[in-house]
Design a protein around this motif. Sequence first.
Motif, short mmCIF file in Angstrom:
data_model
loop_
_atom_site.label_atom_id
_atom_site.label_comp_id
_atom_site.label_asym_id
_atom_site.label_seq_id
_atom_site.Cartn_x
_atom_site.Cartn_y
_atom_site.Cartn_z
N GLY A 287 0.84 -1.17 0.00
CA GLY A 287 0.00 0.00 0.00
C GLY A 287 0.89 1.23 0.00
O GLY A 287 2.11 1.14 0.11
N VAL A 288 0.27 2.39 -0.15
CA VAL A 288 1.02 3.63 -0.20
C VAL A 288 0.44 4.58 0.84
O VAL A 288 -0.78 4.70 0.96
CB VAL A 288 0.95 4.27 -1.60
CG1 VAL A 288 1.79 5.54 -1.66
CG2 VAL A 288 1.40 3.29 -2.68
N ALA A 289 1.33 5.23 1.58
CA ALA A 289 0.88 6.16 2.61
C ALA A 289 1.78 7.39 2.61
O ALA A 289 2.90 7.36 2.08
CB ALA A 289 0.92 5.49 3.98
N GLY B 40 -5.93 6.13 -0.99
CA GLY B 40 -6.82 5.39 -1.88
C GLY B 40 -6.34 5.53 -3.31
O GLY B 40 -5.34 6.21 -3.60
N GLN B 41 -7.06 4.90 -4.23
CA GLN B 41 -6.66 4.89 -5.63
C GLN B 41 -6.54 6.28 -6.24
O GLN B 41 -5.81 6.46 -7.21
CB GLN B 41 -7.65 4.06 -6.45
CG GLN B 41 -7.55 2.60 -6.14
CD GLN B 41 -8.45 1.75 -7.01
OE1 GLN B 41 -9.15 2.23 -7.90
NE2 GLN B 41 -8.45 0.46 -6.76
N PRO C 154 -7.64 0.76 -2.07
CA PRO C 154 -6.31 1.32 -1.79
C PRO C 154 -5.51 1.54 -3.07
O PRO C 154 -5.72 0.90 -4.10
CB PRO C 154 -5.65 0.23 -0.95
CG PRO C 154 -6.26 -1.03 -1.48
CD PRO C 154 -7.70 -0.68 -1.77
N LEU C 155 -4.55 2.46 -2.97
CA LEU C 155 -3.53 2.64 -4.00
C LEU C 155 -2.44 1.62 -3.71
O LEU C 155 -2.01 1.48 -2.56
CB LEU C 155 -2.96 4.05 -3.95
CG LEU C 155 -1.88 4.40 -4.98
CD1 LEU C 155 -2.43 4.30 -6.40
CD2 LEU C 155 -1.34 5.80 -4.72
N LEU C 156 -1.99 0.91 -4.73
CA LEU C 156 -0.95 -0.11 -4.55
C LEU C 156 0.29 0.25 -5.34
O LEU C 156 0.21 0.95 -6.37
CB LEU C 156 -1.46 -1.47 -5.02
CG LEU C 156 -2.69 -2.02 -4.31
CD1 LEU C 156 -3.12 -3.34 -4.93
CD2 LEU C 156 -2.41 -2.19 -2.82
#
Length: 168
Positions: A25-27, A81-82, A155-157
Amino acid sequence: MHQGSAENRLDQEVFRKVTGRFATGVAIATTLSGGVDHAMTVNSFASVSLDPLLVLICVEKIARFHAAVLDAGVFGVSILGQDGEDASRAFATRGLTLERQLDRWSHRRGSLGMALFDSAIATLECRTTAVHDAGDHSIVVGGVVSADVPRDAPPLLFHEGRYHRTGH
């Protein structure tokens, strides 16, 4: 083998390729040091413990964020998120001007004063409980003070050096 050798560079290339196969995931991690907001994209974020509630982020030692987060002793995490790719790219850029860097991004202040992105699908605020040396990075462990799921979205991956979106 000394650093900088051809073998070391090859090992780093293979290592990057191997670890890039692990989808993450990305944060965006944030902190407030000396009255100045600092933000940095992270994909090295993980839950550590349920009792007590602990998470970790890994921060490169040469990043400005490193000194800031160690000085502040607190950090926030906004899981993207995406629709968060633009923010992720922006805060993955080295040498961003610190002044007003968050102006473009809608955010709120959490209970510890950390900037938390309004577009996040989940947020946390943490007090640093431990910092571990890890080569060219530090592992910053934080006790979770607040957690929220402000919206439900995929989620954005990140996988093999590229952003990806799930099918739902």
